[in-house]
Design an enzyme around this catalytic site. Structure first.
Site, short mmCIF file in Angstrom:
data_model
loop_
_atom_site.label_atom_id
_atom_site.label_comp_id
_atom_site.label_asym_id
_atom_site.label_seq_id
_atom_site.Cartn_x
_atom_site.Cartn_y
_atom_site.Cartn_z
CB CYS A 1 -17.45 7.15 10.54
SG CYS A 1 -18.17 6.26 11.81
CB CYS B 1 -17.10 0.24 15.37
SG CYS B 1 -16.59 0.19 13.69
CB THR C 1 -21.53 7.20 15.43
OG1 THR C 1 -20.39 8.13 15.72
CG2 THR C 1 -21.17 6.31 14.27
CD GLU D 1 -20.82 12.21 13.35
OE1 GLU D 1 -20.87 13.55 12.80
OE2 GLU D 1 -20.02 11.38 12.75
CG HIS E 1 -15.42 2.45 20.57
ND1 HIS E 1 -15.92 1.86 19.51
CD2 HIS E 1 -15.74 3.87 20.52
CE1 HIS E 1 -16.44 2.48 18.45
NE2 HIS E 1 -16.43 3.89 19.07
CE1 TYR F 1 -12.93 5.21 18.09
CE2 TYR F 1 -12.26 6.94 16.85
CZ TYR F 1 -13.38 6.32 17.60
OH TYR F 1 -14.47 7.12 17.85
CB CYS G 1 -12.25 2.41 11.71
SG CYS G 1 -12.19 3.63 12.55
CD GLU H 1 -16.23 8.96 14.56
OE1 GLU H 1 -16.24 9.08 13.23
OE2 GLU H 1 -17.10 8.33 15.09
C1 LIG Z 1 -17.84 12.62 15.54
C2 LIG Z 1 -17.95 11.59 16.70
C3 LIG Z 1 -18.56 10.70 16.99
C4 LIG Z 1 -19.13 10.24 18.30
N1 LIG Z 1 -19.79 8.87 18.35
C5 LIG Z 1 -20.28 8.43 19.49
C6 LIG Z 1 -21.31 7.54 19.68
O1 LIG Z 1 -21.61 6.97 18.51
N2 LIG Z 1 -21.76 7.07 20.75
C7 LIG Z 1 -21.42 7.87 22.01
O2 LIG Z 1 -21.95 7.34 22.83
N3 LIG Z 1 -20.41 8.83 21.74
C8 LIG Z 1 -19.86 9.31 20.43
N4 LIG Z 1 -19.12 10.23 20.69
C9 LIG Z 1 -18.82 11.00 21.78
C10 LIG Z 1 -17.33 10.82 22.36
O3 LIG Z 1 -17.26 9.73 23.08
C11 LIG Z 1 -17.33 12.13 23.18
O4 LIG Z 1 -17.07 13.32 22.21
C12 LIG Z 1 -16.14 12.38 24.22
O5 LIG Z 1 -16.14 11.37 25.41
C13 LIG Z 1 -15.79 13.46 24.84
O6 LIG Z 1 -17.11 14.33 25.28
P1 LIG Z 1 -17.52 15.49 24.61
O7 LIG Z 1 -17.70 15.66 23.47
O8 LIG Z 1 -18.63 15.78 25.84
O9 LIG Z 1 -16.28 16.70 25.35
P2 LIG Z 1 -16.21 17.22 26.70
O10 LIG Z 1 -16.45 16.31 27.75
O11 LIG Z 1 -16.67 18.70 26.72
O12 LIG Z 1 -14.55 17.58 26.47
C14 LIG Z 1 -13.77 18.79 26.04
C15 LIG Z 1 -12.59 18.83 26.89
O13 LIG Z 1 -12.83 18.88 28.46
C16 LIG Z 1 -11.87 17.90 29.02
N5 LIG Z 1 -12.92 17.57 30.28
C17 LIG Z 1 -14.17 17.07 30.26
N6 LIG Z 1 -14.39 16.63 31.29
C18 LIG Z 1 -13.79 16.96 32.26
C19 LIG Z 1 -13.43 16.84 33.82
N7 LIG Z 1 -14.46 16.56 34.46
N8 LIG Z 1 -12.42 17.29 34.26
C20 LIG Z 1 -11.35 17.77 33.50
N9 LIG Z 1 -11.42 17.87 32.13
C21 LIG Z 1 -12.45 17.56 31.47
C22 LIG Z 1 -11.84 16.92 28.06
O14 LIG Z 1 -10.54 16.18 28.23
C23 LIG Z 1 -11.62 17.49 26.76
O15 LIG Z 1 -10.29 18.08 26.68
C24 LIG Z 1 -18.86 10.79 19.40
C25 LIG Z 1 -17.88 12.06 19.40
C26 LIG Z 1 -17.49 12.58 18.21
C27 LIG Z 1 -16.66 13.84 18.05
S1 SF4 Z 2 -14.58 2.64 14.88
FE1 SF4 Z 2 -14.42 4.09 13.19
S2 SF4 Z 2 -15.61 3.32 11.71
FE2 SF4 Z 2 -16.53 2.29 13.52
S3 SF4 Z 2 -18.06 3.77 14.62
FE3 SF4 Z 2 -16.08 4.42 15.36
S4 SF4 Z 2 -15.07 5.98 14.02
FE4 SF4 Z 2 -17.09 5.03 12.97
#
Ligand SMILES: Cc1cc2nc3c(=O)[nH]c(=O)nc-3n(C[C@H](O)[C@H](O)[C@H](O)COP(=O)(O)OP(=O)(O)OC[C@H]3O[C@@H](n4cnc5c(N)ncnc54)[C@H](O)[C@@H]3O)c2cc1C
Ligand code: SF4
Length: 508
Positions: free
Chosen positions: A108, A112, A199, A265, A300, A304, A306, A454
């Protein structure tokens, strides 16, 4: 004391080296392994993530048409990651750049989220101003102009820590579970709370802070969007661990798998962080939070693409290891490489189609196709796992059981390791070990964070895409098509003005 990234001696960043130097000597409050990090640039665990962002600048020098544009604000060449997309072609070029960078880094490259954040804000602020007579859009343009002047990196901070997922922000026991306005002054607002999984946040110069979900009137204080310098007073960063991350602190270059590039992250904690009025792009306008989140995720989810670039590397690694093992001619090996390619190109196809089928918003900024972007991201929640599984199949068990680099280079047992890990005669053992370590890195190790987890959760977990696909699938229209052909309904009754997804499909 907060250091302003735009001090008198700040210069426009052009090369990867300029970028790396721009990150030096910042006064950041960062914790990693329970200790404060003084200088991120030279930290062996952090540096690979910085290298990945640096490559976005170097690619712009090597291939300016692909990775840079002329800024409409400054007339100077800037990174394509800072561009507001004004045509479907602009969005397609974003995707092509993303695939290339995935190929070049195998991870990554972190830029983006910010790009997709200000593109969605561009149209949303325009429509907010139109509805409420506010001035957010011109503020955003002025912010972008500054980013263009210095060719900065902008991060996107959307995902709150969220506490109890069944409760709205204002219902949480602890109000800091979602970032919110804690205090107001004439000059601006102070925000508190925390964002998770951010990220490239430490590798950015500015962050765009945004709400993470639809908000109601009672959540007004959570409807805040603004730009903050990464050095802002009151921010604490807690660096995220990645699988096998400490291998980069062992001193070798083999066991890391990909010694040059990695992702990043961190958790970002805001404790009364100031945002001046001129860099606030939403303040209390809760009714526009869902529009912002939906547009952001639309961009966004097709970013992906990417992963197809990263997938190209993994397919290459699988083909190489098959050759090194002497099995490349076996029909099932060839078929598995075809299957990996089929999956990988499916990701690319839906992402690029979402961009091609983009449309203009009222602001003039283009938005990609919502249905196809969600289909792309939904594929991404599954296909990289299958591609990774096939790469491990071709790699053999050594992907997970190989002796370490120190044993490989050991004066006594090294010769045994080299003897017994040898594959086909024309390849050295070290070459074979390096290839296996790369597969490990991408499917189990550090870059599996970007390639797998991710892919699952970034831009929303799988169910978030299914909800959007369900909303846009126009089932009634499809039912009428079937009824006409089954002779239940007259064709004339079924004719109606096309709307939504099918309007975009059949637009000529
Ligand atoms: C490597 C990585 C990079 C990331 N980078 C960014 C970034 O740069 N900026 C950024 O803003 N975010 C980033 N994210 C965040 C990403 O958008 C979230 O991980 C994603 O939206 C899920 O939220 P959570 O991790 O809190 O999971 P959770 O909300 O805890 O979800 C876990 C499970 O519970 C379910 N769930 C959650 N809420 C509910 C609900 N109300 N009702 C029913 N089911 C539910 C989900 O569907 C899922 O199956 C990144 C995540 C990762 C893993
Ligand atoms: S789109 Fe792909 S490379 Fe760009 S920030 Fe997200 S995971 Fe990283």
């Amino acid at each position: 004391m907060t250091k302003n990234p735009m001090s008198a001696d700040t210069k426009k960043i052009v090369s990867g080296e300029d970028y790396i130097n721009s990150l030096r000597n910042r006064d950041l409050n960062i914790y990693l392994f329970g200790e404060q990090i003084k200088e991120v640039v030279d930290h062996p665990m952090i540096r690979p993530s910085i290298n990945a962002v640096a490559e976005t600048y170097d690619l712009a020098i090597r291939e300016p048409e692909l990775a840079s544009v002329i800024s409409p604000f400054t007339g100077k060449r800037i990174s394509r990651f800072l561009h507001v997309v004004m045509s479907a072609h602009d969005m397609v070029l974003q995707n092509k750049m993303q695939r290339k960078l995935g190929q070049n880094t195998g991870t990554c490259f972190q830029r983006c989220v910010g790009m997709d954040a200000f593109n969605s804000l561009y149209s949303v602020t325009f429509e907010m101003d139109e509805a409420n007579n506010t001035t957010y859009h011109s503020r955003l343009k002025s912010f972008l102009k500054t980013m263009h002047e210095f060719n900065f990196v902008v991060g996107g901070a959307m995902t709150d820590v969220k506490g109890d997922r069944s409760l709205a922000p204002h219902q949480q026991e602890d109000p800091d579970m979602f970032v919110h306005i804690a205090k107001r002054t004439k000059e601006g607002v102070y925000i508190s709370g925390a964002k998770a999984h951010q990220t490239g946040c430490i590798n950015s110069h500015y962050m765009l802070v945004m709400p993470t979900m639809r908000l109601g009137e009672a959540d007004k204080d959570y409807a805040i969007v603004g730009a903050v310098p990464v050095e802002a007073k009151g921010i604490t960063y807690i660096y995220g661990r990645q699988s096998c991350d400490t291998r980069s602190m062992e001193g070798g270059s083999i066991d890391t798998g990909n010694n040059t590039y990695g992702g990043q992250e961190a958790m970002v904690i805001f404790d009364n962080v100031f945002i001046p009025n001129e860099w606030i792009f939403m303040d209390g306008d809760y009714e526009f939070a869902s529009m912002l989140v939906e547009r952001f995720t639309t961009y966004h989810r097709r970013s992906y693409v990417c992963k197809s670039g990263v997938g190209d590397v993994l397919i290459g690694a699988a083909a190489n290891i098959a050759e090194m093992n002497g099995v490349e001619k076996a029909s099932h090996i060839k078929d598995k490489l075809v299957q990996m390619t089929h999956l990988n190109e499916t990701i690319y196809a839906t992402g690029i189609a979402a961009s091609y089928q983009g449309h203009s918003t009222k602001s003039g900024c283009y938005l990609c196709d919502d249905m196809l972007a969600n289909v792309c991201k939904h594929h991404v929640t599954k296909m990289p796992y299958e591609i990774g599984r096939l790469a491990q199949d071709l790699g053999g068990g050594l992907v997970a059981t190989m002796p370490s680099e120190k044993d490989l280079n050991h004066p006594e047992i090294g010769v045994l390791v080299k003897k017994y890990l040898k594959g086909k005669a024309e390849f050295t053992t070290v070459e074979r070990v390096r290839m296996l370590r790369l597969i490990e890195n991408m499917t189990l190790g550090r870059n599996a964070v970007g390639y797998l987890t991710e892919s699952m959760h970034g831009a929303g977990s799988p169910q978030a895409q299914r909800i959007q696909i369900g909303r846009a699938m126009q089932l009634e229209y499809k039912k009428r098509l079937a009824k006409v052909l089954a002779g239940i309904q007259d064709a004339d009754d079924a004719v109606e003005e096309l709307s939504g997804y099918f309007k975009r499909v059949f637009a000529l």
